[in-house]
Design a protein around this motif. Structure first.
Motif, PDB file in Angstrom:
ATOM      1  N   VAL A   7     -53.566 129.742  -6.101  1.00 52.11           N
ATOM      2  CA  VAL A   7     -54.778 130.196  -5.426  1.00 52.11           C
ATOM      3  C   VAL A   7     -55.923 129.226  -5.691  1.00 52.11           C
ATOM      4  CG1 VAL A   7     -56.362 132.127  -5.137  1.00 52.11           C
ATOM      5  CG2 VAL A   7     -53.988 132.565  -5.737  1.00 52.11           C
TER       6      VAL A   7
ATOM      7  N   THR B 108     -55.632 126.035  -3.682  1.00 53.21           N
ATOM      8  CA  THR B 108     -55.994 126.269  -2.284  1.00 53.21           C
ATOM      9  C   THR B 108     -57.507 126.377  -2.125  1.00 53.21           C
ATOM     10  OG1 THR B 108     -53.900 127.436  -2.070  1.00 53.21           O
ATOM     11  CG2 THR B 108     -55.467 127.711  -0.281  1.00 53.21           C
TER      12      THR B 108
ATOM     13  N   ILE C  54     -54.336 145.448   3.034  1.00 58.44           N
ATOM     14  CA  ILE C  54     -53.605 144.310   2.481  1.00 58.44           C
ATOM     15  C   ILE C  54     -52.274 144.116   3.192  1.00 58.44           C
ATOM     16  CG2 ILE C  54     -52.402 143.515   0.408  1.00 58.44           C
ATOM     17  CD1 ILE C  54     -54.744 144.846  -1.144  1.00 58.44           C
TER      18      ILE C  54
ATOM     19  N   ASN D  60     -51.708 141.003   6.351  1.00 55.92           N
ATOM     20  CA  ASN D  60     -50.619 140.066   6.076  1.00 55.92           C
ATOM     21  C   ASN D  60     -49.462 140.243   7.064  1.00 55.92           C
ATOM     22  OD1 ASN D  60     -49.109 138.176   4.706  1.00 55.92           O
ATOM     23  ND2 ASN D  60     -48.561 139.525   3.016  1.00 55.92           N
TER      24      ASN D  60
ATOM     25  N   SER E 164     -52.106 135.184  10.421  1.00 54.62           N
ATOM     26  CA  SER E 164     -50.955 135.018   9.529  1.00 54.62           C
ATOM     27  C   SER E 164     -49.849 134.193  10.175  1.00 54.62           C
ATOM     28  CB  SER E 164     -50.413 136.380   9.125  1.00 54.62           C
ATOM     29  OG  SER E 164     -50.279 137.203  10.259  1.00 54.62           O
TER      30      SER E 164
ATOM     31  N   LEU F   7     -50.867 130.516  10.835  1.00 54.81           N
ATOM     32  CA  LEU F   7     -50.947 129.702   9.621  1.00 54.81           C
ATOM     33  C   LEU F   7     -49.601 129.137   9.205  1.00 54.81           C
ATOM     34  CD1 LEU F   7     -53.411 131.291   7.073  1.00 54.81           C
ATOM     35  CD2 LEU F   7     -53.483 129.043   8.118  1.00 54.81           C
TER      36      LEU F   7
ATOM     37  N   PHE G 219     -56.205 123.987   4.227  1.00 55.91           N
ATOM     38  CA  PHE G 219     -56.711 124.710   3.052  1.00 55.91           C
ATOM     39  C   PHE G 219     -57.875 125.617   3.431  1.00 55.91           C
ATOM     40  CE2 PHE G 219     -54.611 121.160   0.824  1.00 55.91           C
ATOM     41  CZ  PHE G 219     -53.777 121.904   0.033  1.00 55.91           C
TER      42      PHE G 219
ATOM     43  N   SER H 203     -56.512 128.546   5.261  1.00 55.68           N
ATOM     44  CA  SER H 203     -55.888 129.493   4.336  1.00 55.68           C
ATOM     45  C   SER H 203     -56.942 130.319   3.608  1.00 55.68           C
ATOM     46  CB  SER H 203     -55.041 128.750   3.305  1.00 55.68           C
ATOM     47  OG  SER H 203     -54.009 128.037   3.942  1.00 55.68           O
ATOM     48  N   CYS H 204     -58.010 129.666   3.172  1.00 52.41           N
ATOM     49  CA  CYS H 204     -59.070 130.372   2.437  1.00 52.41           C
ATOM     50  C   CYS H 204     -59.802 131.345   3.350  1.00 52.41           C
ATOM     51  CB  CYS H 204     -60.060 129.378   1.846  1.00 52.41           C
ATOM     52  SG  CYS H 204     -59.350 128.456   0.499  1.00 52.41           S
TER      53      CYS H 204
ATOM     54  N   TYR I 274     -58.704 132.850   5.742  1.00 52.06           N
ATOM     55  CA  TYR I 274     -57.832 133.987   5.969  1.00 52.06           C
ATOM     56  C   TYR I 274     -57.774 134.905   4.750  1.00 52.06           C
ATOM     57  CZ  TYR I 274     -53.474 136.413   7.129  1.00 52.06           C
ATOM     58  OH  TYR I 274     -52.520 137.352   7.388  1.00 52.06           O
ATOM     59  N   MET I 275     -57.920 134.340   3.536  1.00 57.51           N
ATOM     60  CA  MET I 275     -57.792 135.211   2.367  1.00 57.51           C
ATOM     61  C   MET I 275     -59.128 135.744   1.845  1.00 57.51           C
ATOM     62  SD  MET I 275     -56.621 133.048  -0.931  1.00 57.51           S
ATOM     63  CE  MET I 275     -56.695 131.300  -0.970  1.00 57.51           C
TER      64      MET I 275
ATOM     65  N   THR J 148     -59.533 139.553   1.961  1.00 59.58           N
ATOM     66  CA  THR J 148     -58.736 140.279   0.972  1.00 59.58           C
ATOM     67  C   THR J 148     -59.311 140.077  -0.427  1.00 59.58           C
ATOM     68  OG1 THR J 148     -57.183 138.464   0.604  1.00 59.58           O
ATOM     69  CG2 THR J 148     -56.626 140.023   2.333  1.00 59.58           C
ATOM     70  N   LEU J 149     -59.854 138.881  -0.692  1.00 55.35           N
ATOM     71  CA  LEU J 149     -60.466 138.638  -2.006  1.00 55.35           C
ATOM     72  C   LEU J 149     -61.669 139.553  -2.207  1.00 55.35           C
ATOM     73  CD1 LEU J 149     -60.389 134.754  -2.481  1.00 55.35           C
ATOM     74  CD2 LEU J 149     -58.937 136.491  -3.525  1.00 55.35           C
TER      75      LEU J 149
ATOM     76  N   PHE K 269     -60.551 142.993  -2.786  1.00 55.03           N
ATOM     77  CA  PHE K 269     -59.943 143.060  -4.113  1.00 55.03           C
ATOM     78  C   PHE K 269     -61.010 143.147  -5.201  1.00 55.03           C
ATOM     79  CE2 PHE K 269     -57.902 140.597  -7.703  1.00 55.03           C
ATOM     80  CZ  PHE K 269     -57.090 141.627  -8.109  1.00 55.03           C
ATOM     81  N   LEU K 270     -62.039 142.306  -5.098  1.00 50.68           N
ATOM     82  CA  LEU K 270     -63.064 142.288  -6.142  1.00 50.68           C
ATOM     83  C   LEU K 270     -63.849 143.598  -6.181  1.00 50.68           C
ATOM     84  CD1 LEU K 270     -64.306 138.606  -5.946  1.00 50.68           C
ATOM     85  CD2 LEU K 270     -62.865 139.685  -7.679  1.00 50.68           C
TER      86      LEU K 270
ATOM     87  N   PRO L  85     -52.747 136.931   1.213  1.00 57.91           N
ATOM     88  CA  PRO L  85     -51.829 136.960   2.350  1.00 57.91           C
ATOM     89  C   PRO L  85     -50.795 135.842   2.225  1.00 57.91           C
ATOM     90  CG  PRO L  85     -54.126 136.895   3.076  1.00 57.91           C
ATOM     91  CD  PRO L  85     -54.137 136.658   1.615  1.00 57.91           C
TER      92      PRO L  85
ATOM     93  N   SER M   8     -51.505 132.339   3.586  1.00 61.76           N
ATOM     94  CA  SER M   8     -52.439 131.454   2.899  1.00 61.76           C
ATOM     95  C   SER M   8     -51.754 130.573   1.867  1.00 61.76           C
ATOM     96  CB  SER M   8     -53.533 132.265   2.200  1.00 61.76           C
ATOM     97  OG  SER M   8     -54.348 132.877   3.153  1.00 61.76           O
ATOM     98  N   MET M   9     -50.555 130.970   1.438  1.00 67.96           N
ATOM     99  CA  MET M   9     -49.879 130.229   0.374  1.00 67.96           C
ATOM    100  C   MET M   9     -48.766 129.339   0.892  1.00 67.96           C
ATOM    101  SD  MET M   9     -51.121 130.632  -2.614  1.00 67.96           S
ATOM    102  CE  MET M   9     -52.776 130.648  -2.016  1.00 67.96           C
TER     103      MET M   9
ATOM    104  N   LYS N  12     -40.685 138.151   4.162  1.00 68.57           N
ATOM    105  CA  LYS N  12     -41.881 137.572   4.772  1.00 68.57           C
ATOM    106  C   LYS N  12     -42.076 136.127   4.319  1.00 68.57           C
ATOM    107  CE  LYS N  12     -45.089 140.586   5.550  1.00 68.57           C
ATOM    108  NZ  LYS N  12     -46.143 141.550   5.334  1.00 68.57           N
TER     109      LYS N  12
ATOM    110  N   MET O  95     -41.534 132.744   6.581  1.00 64.08           N
ATOM    111  CA  MET O  95     -42.651 131.842   6.838  1.00 64.08           C
ATOM    112  C   MET O  95     -42.382 130.432   6.330  1.00 64.08           C
ATOM    113  SD  MET O  95     -45.944 134.181   6.091  1.00 64.08           S
ATOM    114  CE  MET O  95     -47.144 133.678   7.278  1.00 64.08           C
TER     115      MET O  95
END
Lengths: 290, 286
Positions: free
Chosen positions: A25, A28, A222, A226, A244, A247, A259, A262-263, A265-266, A269-270, A273-274, B114, B117-118, B224, B228
């Motif tokens: 993480v 990224t 979540i 995804n 998703s 990507l 990158f 990706s960020c 997109y996340m 969720t971050l 989450f926080l 997600p 993202s990875m 998944k 991917m």
């Protein structure tokens, strides 16, 4: 009492695991602040004029992973957001798909969970068992009936994903698990005052299960932010894809903005989450079947 | 909620339940039952009844057997590891004196990231030009996804993403064990290993079982990432049952699809049901 050495061992082990868990993480995130050119130069698979001086092997150019960009810049993000309207559109697609599912799951499953917990219907536990079984089935298995029904009703695209997801039994299960922990006395007092099920549900139960509703919303968010499998099957035009799916294709092509994409997109969720970590943990504990 | 009896308006409960039950029936139960029709005809055009031919075709096909075998192998590797690692994390965390909350957050983080993202990071880790090759095999790089090491990659990514889930369950389980038990045992001279074996494992048995079931169910979610990263036709060591089903989808072969869903569903339900019965038996002893 733990010995000093033992304490040190525990902490270094924890630190080691933390590094392993955080590394993907963190890379990224930090690499999203590289310039588009630097990202392409560091990660391109084959030698080109731009990266001939880097280490490699017989034409293969090795990725040069680094936590610190040579030059910190927002170029990837500006290229992503202003370079083409595509990403914002895909981001909106993800929202259009996820928001109705969260709202629908909550609206449909919370009353049903209350009914399951309080009703004295004869076959309710048998019906509930079917809910649990369907909940536990792997996605690829439940996709088959979803797909058949979508074809029968001539639904396609988002509706074919949203409608079955709204009726997914997970929400009923999660909320009922929470209801089981609420003492009956709450409803008892209202009952003596002459309140019926509707009043008890709205004025007593709903305020008590706010936490469970938050947990449910977060877990559903979540899961469907995804979404991959359903989207691949039901969405045919690439402009309608959620981020998703896009990507995973972009990653294969290895563009310089990957990158930042990706960020981008996340981040939602971050954020969730926080702010909602406690609710999420509570949701996980509730989803543990007892 | 048990004590609330005889609340007026029992009928309204049926109205509360109806939308959910009707939707579940319409989108899950009914089409599943109806799809038996697809499973016993030859194709949607001629619609000839062929009995169990689709079933024997699926069971006899090499792809299905390979997929079933791979899924089983993956589970046998993954499920125990997905119990041991989270238990280790949870036990380390309960003993940590500082930054416990921060570490907890880090271990839980992959769960919300997600998969999309990875993907790039994993490609640049395990791929032909990935940093694993650069660091460890600079003179003989391999595309690990196309070797039998692909299975290890999947296990690693699965554990990375899902360990936090079971860790939360284990932390809750560990919290329920009274500290006095350990104090007593320590006074009577029991060492750390003995305490672990005689107290932690014994009182954690229900949680261990729960994490076992959840790992079994969650192990299907690895698809998944596999899809991917490696697409619909990955290396044959990670071609899973889900790939088989998914490729029937892509080929629009609804006869084989229905037949395989009728094979997988009862098998899955039987396993889960057996696990639950076992769990009830274990829980009764506590």
């Amino acid at each position: 009492m733990l010995h000093r050495a033992a304490k040190l061992l525990i902490f270094s082990l924890l630190l080691l695991f933390a590094v392993i868990f955080l590394f993907p993480v963190l890379i990224t995130l930090t690499n999203s602040f590289m310039s588009v050119f630097e990202a392409a130069r560091r990660y391109s698979a084959w030698f080109s004029a731009a990266n001939t001086y880097d280490a490699g092997f017989e034409g293969i150019h090795y990725a040069r992973v680094s936590l610190t960009p040579d030059l910190v810049t927002l170029k990837q993000y500006t290229a992503l957001l202003f370079g083409s309207p595509l990403y914002l559109g895909l981001f909106l697609n993800s929202i259009k798909l996820t928001a109705p599912i969260i709202a629908g799951q909550v609206i449909i499953s919370v009353p049903a969970a209350y009914a399951f917990e309080t009703s004295r219907l004869k076959f309710k536990e048998a019906l509930y068992f079917i809910y649990v079984v369907i909940m536990l089935l792997p996605l690829q298995v439940t996709l088959v009936p979803n797909f058949i029904m979508a074809g029968f009703l001539n639904m396609n695209g988002y509706l074919a994903i949203i409608i079955p997801a709204v009726f997914s039994p997970f929400g009923v299960f999660l909320v009922r698990q929470n209801l089981k922990g609420i003492p009956g006395e709450y409803a008892e007092a209202a009952k003596i005052d002459g309140a019926g099920h509707v009043k008890i549900f709205i004025y007593i139960i709903l305020p008590l299960i706010k936490g469970a509703v938050a947990s449910l919303s977060i877990l559903v968010f979540i899961e469907y932010w995804n979404v991959v499998d359903q989207a691949v099957i039901f969405i045919k035009e690439s402009v309608h894809e959620p981020l998703s799916v896009y990507l995973s294709r972009l990653a294969g092509e290895g563009g310089g903005v990957i990158f930042a994409a990706s960020c981008f997109y996340m981040f939602p969720t971050l954020l969730v989450f926080l702010y909602g970590q406690e609710y999420m943990a509570e949701g996980i504990q509730l989803s543990g079947i007892k | 909620m048990r004590a609330a009896k005889r609340i007026k308006g029992e009928g309204v409960l049926i109205l509360l339940l109806l939308p959910s039950a009707a939707g579940l029936f319409m989108f899950y139960i009914a089409p599943f039952v109806i799809s038996i029709y697809n499973a016993v005809i030859d194709n949607p055009v001629t619609k000839n009844f062929v009995g169990l031919k689709n079933f024997t075709d699926v069971l006899g096909s090499e792809a299905f057997r390979m997929a079933a075998g791979n899924t089983l192998t993956f589970m046998i590797i993954c499920v125990p590891l997905n119990m041991v690692l989270p238990l280790v994390l949870a036990m380390l965390l309960t003993r940590a004196k500082t930054s416990r909350g921060f570490l907890w957050l880090i271990f839980l983080l992959p769960l919300v990231i997600p998969s999309g993202s990875m993907v790039f990071f994993w490609m640049k880790t395990f791929g032909l030009n990935g940093w694993i090759n650069a660091v460890f095999f600079p003179q003989a790089p391999a595309d690990w996804a196309n070797t039998s090491a692909a299975r290890l990659i999947i296990v690693f990514i699965f554990l990375w993403k899902n360990a936090g889930y079971n860790m939360v369950l284990f932390l809750a389980g560990l919290n329920m064990i009274p500290a006095e038990y350990y104090e007593c045992a320590a006074i009577e001279g029991a060492g750390a290993w003995r305490q672990f074996r005689m107290i932690t494992i014994v009182y954690l048995a229900p949680t261990l079982f729960l994490t076992f079931i959840m790992s079994f169910i969650n192990s299907f979610k690895a698809f998944k990432e596999i899809y991917m990263l490696f697409g619909g036709y990955p290396h044959k060591s990670i071609y899973m049952l889900q790939h088989f089903m998914y490729n029937q989808f892509s080929a629009a072969n609804y006869q084989k699809l229905a037949a395989s869903s009728y094979i997988v569903t009862p098998a899955f339900v039987a396993i889960v049901f057996a696990l639950f019965v076992l769990q009830r038996k274990i829980s009764e002893n506590f």
